[in-house]
Motif scaffolding. Structure first.
Motif, short mmCIF file in Angstrom:
data_model
loop_
_atom_site.label_atom_id
_atom_site.label_comp_id
_atom_site.label_asym_id
_atom_site.label_seq_id
_atom_site.Cartn_x
_atom_site.Cartn_y
_atom_site.Cartn_z
N MET A 1 0.84 -1.18 0.00
CA MET A 1 0.00 0.00 0.00
C MET A 1 0.89 1.24 0.00
O MET A 1 0.94 2.00 0.94
N THR A 2 1.62 1.44 -1.09
CA THR A 2 2.47 2.61 -1.22
C THR A 2 1.93 3.49 -2.33
O THR A 2 1.86 3.07 -3.49
N ILE A 3 1.55 4.68 -1.98
CA ILE A 3 1.04 5.63 -2.97
C ILE A 3 2.20 6.50 -3.45
O ILE A 3 3.05 6.88 -2.66
N ARG A 4 2.23 6.75 -4.73
CA ARG A 4 3.25 7.61 -5.33
C ARG A 4 2.54 8.67 -6.16
O ARG A 4 1.39 8.49 -6.58
N PHE A 5 3.25 9.76 -6.40
CA PHE A 5 2.66 10.88 -7.13
C PHE A 5 3.56 11.26 -8.32
O PHE A 5 4.12 12.36 -8.36
N ASP B 1 -1.03 3.71 -6.81
CA ASP B 1 -0.63 2.59 -5.96
C ASP B 1 -0.58 1.38 -6.88
O ASP B 1 -1.61 0.81 -7.21
N GLN B 2 0.62 1.06 -7.32
CA GLN B 2 0.83 0.05 -8.35
C GLN B 2 0.03 0.43 -9.58
O GLN B 2 0.28 1.46 -10.17
#
Length: 88
Positions: free
Chosen positions: A1-5, A25-26
């Motif tokens: 559960m890693t959110i990136r921007f 997230d993926q």
């Protein structure tokens, strides 16, 4: 559960009175909205104009993305997430 921007796109959504931006997230995309009130808290005295609000967003992108990561990480999965003054 890693959110990136990774997507630098953002726009002012007048119907929500907020700036919209996206995280990933993926392969899942999530929409985030930061309210005008939250942006004005980050930069007091900011006029409620699209160009001024987007400029505040751009100057505070790192802090906004950190707050969005915390909101996203609370485990309430949805398609959109709202950032308010309480998140800052």
């Amino acid at each position: 559960m890693t959110i990136r921007f990774p997507n630098a796109s953002r726009y002012y959504d007048a119907t929500r009175d907020a700036v919209r931006f996206w995280g990933h997230d993926q392969s899942t995309e999530a929409s985030f909205f930061i309210s005008t009130a939250a942006l004005q808290q980050l930069a007091p005295g900011t006029p409620q104009r699209e160009d001024a609000l987007l400029a505040v967003f751009d100057r505070n992108r790192t802090r906004i993305c950190e707050a969005a990561t915390k909101v996203y990480g609370r485990g309430r999965f949805g398609i959109s997430y709202d950032l308010t003054p309480a998140n800052f």
